[in-house]
Design an enzyme around this catalytic site. Sequence first.
Site, PDB file in Angstrom:
ATOM      1  N   PHE A 154       0.813  -1.225   0.000  1.00 54.37           N
ATOM      2  CA  PHE A 154       0.000   0.000   0.000  1.00 54.37           C
ATOM      3  C   PHE A 154       0.845   1.273   0.000  1.00 54.37           C
ATOM      4  O   PHE A 154       0.318   2.368   0.216  1.00 54.37           O
ATOM      5  CB  PHE A 154      -0.946   0.008   1.216  1.00 54.37           C
ATOM      6  CG  PHE A 154      -1.864  -1.183   1.254  1.00 54.37           C
ATOM      7  CD1 PHE A 154      -2.927  -1.288   0.369  1.00 54.37           C
ATOM      8  CD2 PHE A 154      -1.649  -2.216   2.152  1.00 54.37           C
ATOM      9  CE1 PHE A 154      -3.767  -2.398   0.379  1.00 54.37           C
ATOM     10  CE2 PHE A 154      -2.482  -3.334   2.171  1.00 54.37           C
ATOM     11  CZ  PHE A 154      -3.547  -3.424   1.286  1.00 54.37           C
ATOM     12  N   LYS A 224      -6.532  -5.251  -2.179  1.00 55.30           N
ATOM     13  CA  LYS A 224      -5.641  -4.304  -2.874  1.00 55.30           C
ATOM     14  C   LYS A 224      -6.413  -3.531  -3.950  1.00 55.30           C
ATOM     15  O   LYS A 224      -6.311  -2.309  -4.052  1.00 55.30           O
ATOM     16  CB  LYS A 224      -4.465  -5.076  -3.486  1.00 55.30           C
ATOM     17  CG  LYS A 224      -3.523  -4.221  -4.306  1.00 55.30           C
ATOM     18  CD  LYS A 224      -2.865  -3.120  -3.491  1.00 55.30           C
ATOM     19  CE  LYS A 224      -2.230  -2.081  -4.386  1.00 55.30           C
ATOM     20  NZ  LYS A 224      -1.713  -0.939  -3.649  1.00 55.30           N
ATOM     21  N   GLY A 273      -8.054  18.667  -8.562  1.00 53.70           N
ATOM     22  CA  GLY A 273      -7.039  19.137  -9.504  1.00 53.70           C
ATOM     23  C   GLY A 273      -7.187  18.453 -10.847  1.00 53.70           C
ATOM     24  O   GLY A 273      -8.308  18.160 -11.277  1.00 53.70           O
ATOM     25  N   GLY A 277      -2.846  10.274 -11.566  1.00 51.99           N
ATOM     26  CA  GLY A 277      -2.012   9.602 -12.560  1.00 51.99           C
ATOM     27  C   GLY A 277      -1.221   8.534 -11.842  1.00 51.99           C
ATOM     28  O   GLY A 277      -1.609   8.100 -10.756  1.00 51.99           O
ATOM     29  N   CYS A 280      -0.559   3.037 -11.006  1.00 49.99           N
ATOM     30  CA  CYS A 280      -1.459   2.051 -10.378  1.00 49.99           C
ATOM     31  C   CYS A 280      -2.956   2.346 -10.435  1.00 49.99           C
ATOM     32  O   CYS A 280      -3.735   1.438 -10.714  1.00 49.99           O
ATOM     33  CB  CYS A 280      -1.020   1.800  -8.951  1.00 49.99           C
ATOM     34  SG  CYS A 280       0.550   0.901  -8.936  1.00 49.99           S
ATOM     35  N   LYS A 283      -4.303   1.563 -13.923  1.00 46.30           N
ATOM     36  CA  LYS A 283      -4.103   0.132 -14.201  1.00 46.30           C
ATOM     37  C   LYS A 283      -5.025  -0.728 -13.333  1.00 46.30           C
ATOM     38  O   LYS A 283      -5.669  -1.654 -13.826  1.00 46.30           O
ATOM     39  CB  LYS A 283      -2.636  -0.220 -13.922  1.00 46.30           C
ATOM     40  CG  LYS A 283      -2.339  -1.671 -13.729  1.00 46.30           C
ATOM     41  CD  LYS A 283      -0.855  -1.901 -13.539  1.00 46.30           C
ATOM     42  CE  LYS A 283      -0.334  -1.689 -12.137  1.00 46.30           C
ATOM     43  NZ  LYS A 283      -0.738  -2.697 -11.149  1.00 46.30           N
TER      44      LYS A 283
HETATM   45  P1  NAD Z   1       8.676  -1.462 -11.484  1.00 48.33           P
HETATM   46  O1  NAD Z   1       8.359  -1.486 -12.918  1.00 48.33           O
HETATM   47  O2  NAD Z   1       9.246  -0.228 -10.867  1.00 48.33           O
HETATM   48  O3  NAD Z   1       9.710  -2.645 -11.131  1.00 48.33           O
HETATM   49  C1  NAD Z   1       9.556  -3.960 -11.574  1.00 48.33           C
HETATM   50  C2  NAD Z   1      10.948  -4.619 -11.594  1.00 48.33           C
HETATM   51  O4  NAD Z   1      10.790  -6.017 -11.881  1.00 48.33           O
HETATM   52  C3  NAD Z   1      11.883  -4.066 -12.669  1.00 48.33           C
HETATM   53  O5  NAD Z   1      13.106  -3.669 -12.077  1.00 48.33           O
HETATM   54  C4  NAD Z   1      12.077  -5.242 -13.634  1.00 48.33           C
HETATM   55  O6  NAD Z   1      13.344  -5.266 -14.259  1.00 48.33           O
HETATM   56  C5  NAD Z   1      11.892  -6.422 -12.699  1.00 48.33           C
HETATM   57  N1  NAD Z   1      11.562  -7.703 -13.346  1.00 48.33           N
HETATM   58  C6  NAD Z   1      10.737  -7.930 -14.411  1.00 48.33           C
HETATM   59  N2  NAD Z   1      10.699  -9.242 -14.700  1.00 48.33           N
HETATM   60  C7  NAD Z   1      11.524  -9.868 -13.806  1.00 48.33           C
HETATM   61  C8  NAD Z   1      11.884 -11.226 -13.578  1.00 48.33           C
HETATM   62  N3  NAD Z   1      11.383 -12.221 -14.306  1.00 48.33           N
HETATM   63  N4  NAD Z   1      12.760 -11.498 -12.584  1.00 48.33           N
HETATM   64  C9  NAD Z   1      13.275 -10.494 -11.830  1.00 48.33           C
HETATM   65  N5  NAD Z   1      12.950  -9.209 -11.981  1.00 48.33           N
HETATM   66  C10 NAD Z   1      12.087  -8.898 -12.955  1.00 48.33           C
HETATM   67  O7  NAD Z   1       7.347  -1.894 -10.718  1.00 48.33           O
HETATM   68  P2  NAD Z   1       6.731  -1.307  -9.350  1.00 48.33           P
HETATM   69  O8  NAD Z   1       6.219   0.059  -9.550  1.00 48.33           O
HETATM   70  O9  NAD Z   1       7.690  -1.579  -8.245  1.00 48.33           O
HETATM   71  O10 NAD Z   1       5.452  -2.264  -9.191  1.00 48.33           O
HETATM   72  C11 NAD Z   1       5.593  -3.634  -8.932  1.00 48.33           C
HETATM   73  C12 NAD Z   1       4.231  -4.184  -8.547  1.00 48.33           C
HETATM   74  O11 NAD Z   1       3.804  -3.592  -7.318  1.00 48.33           O
HETATM   75  C13 NAD Z   1       3.109  -3.894  -9.544  1.00 48.33           C
HETATM   76  O12 NAD Z   1       2.229  -4.990  -9.558  1.00 48.33           O
HETATM   77  C14 NAD Z   1       2.404  -2.692  -8.959  1.00 48.33           C
HETATM   78  O13 NAD Z   1       1.043  -2.619  -9.320  1.00 48.33           O
HETATM   79  C15 NAD Z   1       2.524  -2.966  -7.467  1.00 48.33           C
HETATM   80  N6  NAD Z   1       2.523  -1.755  -6.631  1.00 48.33           N
HETATM   81  C16 NAD Z   1       3.240  -0.659  -7.005  1.00 48.33           C
HETATM   82  C17 NAD Z   1       3.267   0.455  -6.177  1.00 48.33           C
HETATM   83  C18 NAD Z   1       4.038   1.690  -6.575  1.00 48.33           C
HETATM   84  O14 NAD Z   1       3.890   2.691  -5.894  1.00 48.33           O
HETATM   85  N7  NAD Z   1       4.837   1.661  -7.633  1.00 48.33           N
HETATM   86  C19 NAD Z   1       2.584   0.435  -4.947  1.00 48.33           C
HETATM   87  C20 NAD Z   1       1.875  -0.711  -4.589  1.00 48.33           C
HETATM   88  C21 NAD Z   1       1.852  -1.813  -5.435  1.00 48.33           C
HETATM   89  C1  UGA Z   2      -1.357   4.927  -4.721  1.00 52.98           C
HETATM   90  C2  UGA Z   2      -1.983   4.567  -3.368  1.00 52.98           C
HETATM   91  O1  UGA Z   2      -2.133   5.758  -2.588  1.00 52.98           O
HETATM   92  C3  UGA Z   2      -1.110   3.579  -2.618  1.00 52.98           C
HETATM   93  O2  UGA Z   2      -1.752   3.191  -1.408  1.00 52.98           O
HETATM   94  C4  UGA Z   2      -0.888   2.347  -3.495  1.00 52.98           C
HETATM   95  O3  UGA Z   2      -0.012   1.443  -2.873  1.00 52.98           O
HETATM   96  C5  UGA Z   2      -0.290   2.774  -4.827  1.00 52.98           C
HETATM   97  O4  UGA Z   2      -1.168   3.742  -5.467  1.00 52.98           O
HETATM   98  C6  UGA Z   2      -0.162   1.642  -5.789  1.00 52.98           C
HETATM   99  O5  UGA Z   2      -0.895   0.678  -5.707  1.00 52.98           O
HETATM  100  O6  UGA Z   2       0.702   1.829  -6.638  1.00 52.98           O
HETATM  101  P1  UGA Z   2       0.599   6.540  -5.526  1.00 52.98           P
HETATM  102  O7  UGA Z   2      -0.001   6.302  -6.870  1.00 52.98           O
HETATM  103  O8  UGA Z   2       2.045   6.348  -5.353  1.00 52.98           O
HETATM  104  O9  UGA Z   2      -0.119   5.561  -4.461  1.00 52.98           O
HETATM  105  O10 UGA Z   2       0.278   8.007  -5.033  1.00 52.98           O
HETATM  106  P2  UGA Z   2      -0.990   8.791  -4.434  1.00 52.98           P
HETATM  107  O11 UGA Z   2      -0.470   9.708  -3.422  1.00 52.98           O
HETATM  108  O12 UGA Z   2      -2.121   7.912  -4.072  1.00 52.98           O
HETATM  109  O13 UGA Z   2      -1.408   9.667  -5.711  1.00 52.98           O
HETATM  110  C7  UGA Z   2      -1.928   9.080  -6.880  1.00 52.98           C
HETATM  111  C8  UGA Z   2      -2.381  10.174  -7.825  1.00 52.98           C
HETATM  112  O14 UGA Z   2      -3.547  10.828  -7.310  1.00 52.98           O
HETATM  113  C9  UGA Z   2      -1.353  11.276  -8.047  1.00 52.98           C
HETATM  114  O15 UGA Z   2      -1.365  11.663  -9.414  1.00 52.98           O
HETATM  115  C10 UGA Z   2      -1.832  12.416  -7.173  1.00 52.98           C
HETATM  116  O16 UGA Z   2      -1.455  13.667  -7.677  1.00 52.98           O
HETATM  117  C11 UGA Z   2      -3.340  12.232  -7.266  1.00 52.98           C
HETATM  118  N1  UGA Z   2      -4.066  12.740  -6.090  1.00 52.98           N
HETATM  119  C12 UGA Z   2      -3.830  12.212  -4.859  1.00 52.98           C
HETATM  120  C13 UGA Z   2      -5.023  13.734  -6.258  1.00 52.98           C
HETATM  121  O17 UGA Z   2      -5.276  14.207  -7.386  1.00 52.98           O
HETATM  122  N2  UGA Z   2      -5.706  14.172  -5.161  1.00 52.98           N
HETATM  123  C14 UGA Z   2      -5.496  13.674  -3.921  1.00 52.98           C
HETATM  124  O18 UGA Z   2      -6.151  14.123  -2.967  1.00 52.98           O
HETATM  125  C15 UGA Z   2      -4.537  12.661  -3.765  1.00 52.98           C
END
Ligand code: NAD
Ligand code: UGA
Length: 452
Positions: A154, A224, A273, A277, A280, A283
């Site tokens: 999260f 999630k 605003g 974006g 996540c 997606k």
């Molecule tokens: P990311 O694209 O930043 O990183 C993914 C990494 O996995 C890359 O470094 C890539 O090279 C590696 N990879 C790909 N295939 C591989 C393999 N077969 N073996 C080893 N490494 C491999 O992704 P992210 O933003 O960290 O997101 C990862 C997951 O977590 C996604 O499902 C996303 O939805 C979820 N998530 C992301 C966030 C966030 O804030 N970015 C928050 C919560 C959940």
């Molecule tokens: C979001 C969730 O907050 C996390 O809990 C989750 O783990 C993550 O997605 C994920 O699954 O990847 P994140 O996308 O990193 O986290 O950032 P946020 O702070 O939630 O902002 C998301 C978007 O919403 C940004 O573009 C932000 O500018 C916008 N936002 C956020 C608003 O327009 N208004 C708000 O009040 C808050």
Amino acid sequence: MSLNVVVIGTGYVGLTTGVVLAFLGNKVTCVDVDREKLARLRRGETPIHEPYLPELQALAAPNLEYTDDYHQAIPTADVIFIAVGTPPLADGNPNLQYLEAAARSIGENLGDKPVVIVNKSTLPIGSGNWVDAIIRDFAGGGDKEVYVASNPEFLREGSALQDALYPDRIVVGSEDPKALRTLEMLYLPLVEQHFDAPDFLPRPAGLGPTPFVATDLASAELIKYAANAFLSVKISFINEIAALSEKVGADITQIARGIGLDARIGSRGLQAGIGWGGSCFGKDTAALLATALDYRLHMPIVKAARDINDLQRERVIEKLLGELKILKGKTIGLLGIAFKPNTDDIRDAPALVIARRLKEYGARVLLHDPVAMPNAQRLHPDLGQYQCCAAEVFSGADAVVLVTEWAEYNDLPFETLVAKMRRPIIVDGRNALSPETLIKAGYRYLGMGRSF
Ligand code: NAD
Ligand code: UGA
């Protein structure tokens, strides 16, 4: 108690997870297929921009290893986290090719000891069972002691370390009590908050124990998606009210405060605003709709949240058209490219859509971001003219749009920058600037959902 942990994927989630678990005393091996990234990590560099990640990575360094060799990492692991990317496909479903490849490599390299496999990537319902089947297939059958769990993440980018060390809750789903017990043990320092907090990330005053929510697999997987969908709906709701607020001459920032103080509503996530974006929300809401459709269900609330979000980008264009009438040949400066401040992540960033729309209208686009510019230049070289400093997006501009509310943009010398512009118009896409200061400095100020 220290465990041997493997984290597969060293992106925003994987690297944060690995560094935090190593900081808490576990032996952590981070596995990635990206050798360039691994080389940087081994040199002690941090390949993403995330506040306090370099500092915590340095503290945890004695417990951290980086490799692309599954054979070296997997056989001795007690717990393996899968944190690979799950980018969206055209039909809304996530692309599971990286997950499949990771599960396969785990199976091919399993040792003889019991191991807990944890899906940390955001994955569709049923992925726990699927990963279990792939691993067993590639492990060559037999009675391998493999226990699969889902442990959704999260964290928010820009505050990933804060969120990971001091989470609101930890959710773990599994059909197997052994998996739940192992993960409860691994997370005990976070649950009880009994680790020594780093100086640069002090424990928030009054923080109690972290709720540990143990569920079945499908519930954890759905938690999630439900969380991200709810957060998206909340932002789209305030943006919908903002549209009406603007028409009736009200101020959405006051409305957000007025409703947010109701504890049932809560004040966070009510910042109106240009919409959400990032990698996540778009997606995951698309994936939720795709899953619902598999069961012949419709989710009109989630669908509406997505539609409203698309409109928010367009509202910026409408404001510019309203002021300038013709965009062809005009110069528009964009302050900020990252999808939110304190990150270099530009996945699904509003700036990309706004810049492209402006170019379709024939406008010249000037761009700046304090951190995300190298990423943007590499991935979108034709988005506009990248400027070395924020002040340059004002040069000869017919309007400037604040797209990402980086704190440093508040400190710009607006009083002197006004003279550099052809027309002194500012669209504050995040309601983050001071209307009073800007109006006094001679700007025409336009916020989102306010009568300015
Ligand atoms: P990311 O694209 O930043 O990183 C993914 C990494 O996995 C890359 O470094 C890539 O090279 C590696 N990879 C790909 N295939 C591989 C393999 N077969 N073996 C080893 N490494 C491999 O992704 P992210 O933003 O960290 O997101 C990862 C997951 O977590 C996604 O499902 C996303 O939805 C979820 N998530 C992301 C966030 C966030 O804030 N970015 C928050 C919560 C959940
Ligand atoms: C979001 C969730 O907050 C996390 O809990 C989750 O783990 C993550 O997605 C994920 O699954 O990847 P994140 O996308 O990193 O986290 O950032 P946020 O702070 O939630 O902002 C998301 C978007 O919403 C940004 O573009 C932000 O500018 C916008 N936002 C956020 C608003 O327009 N208004 C708000 O009040 C808050």
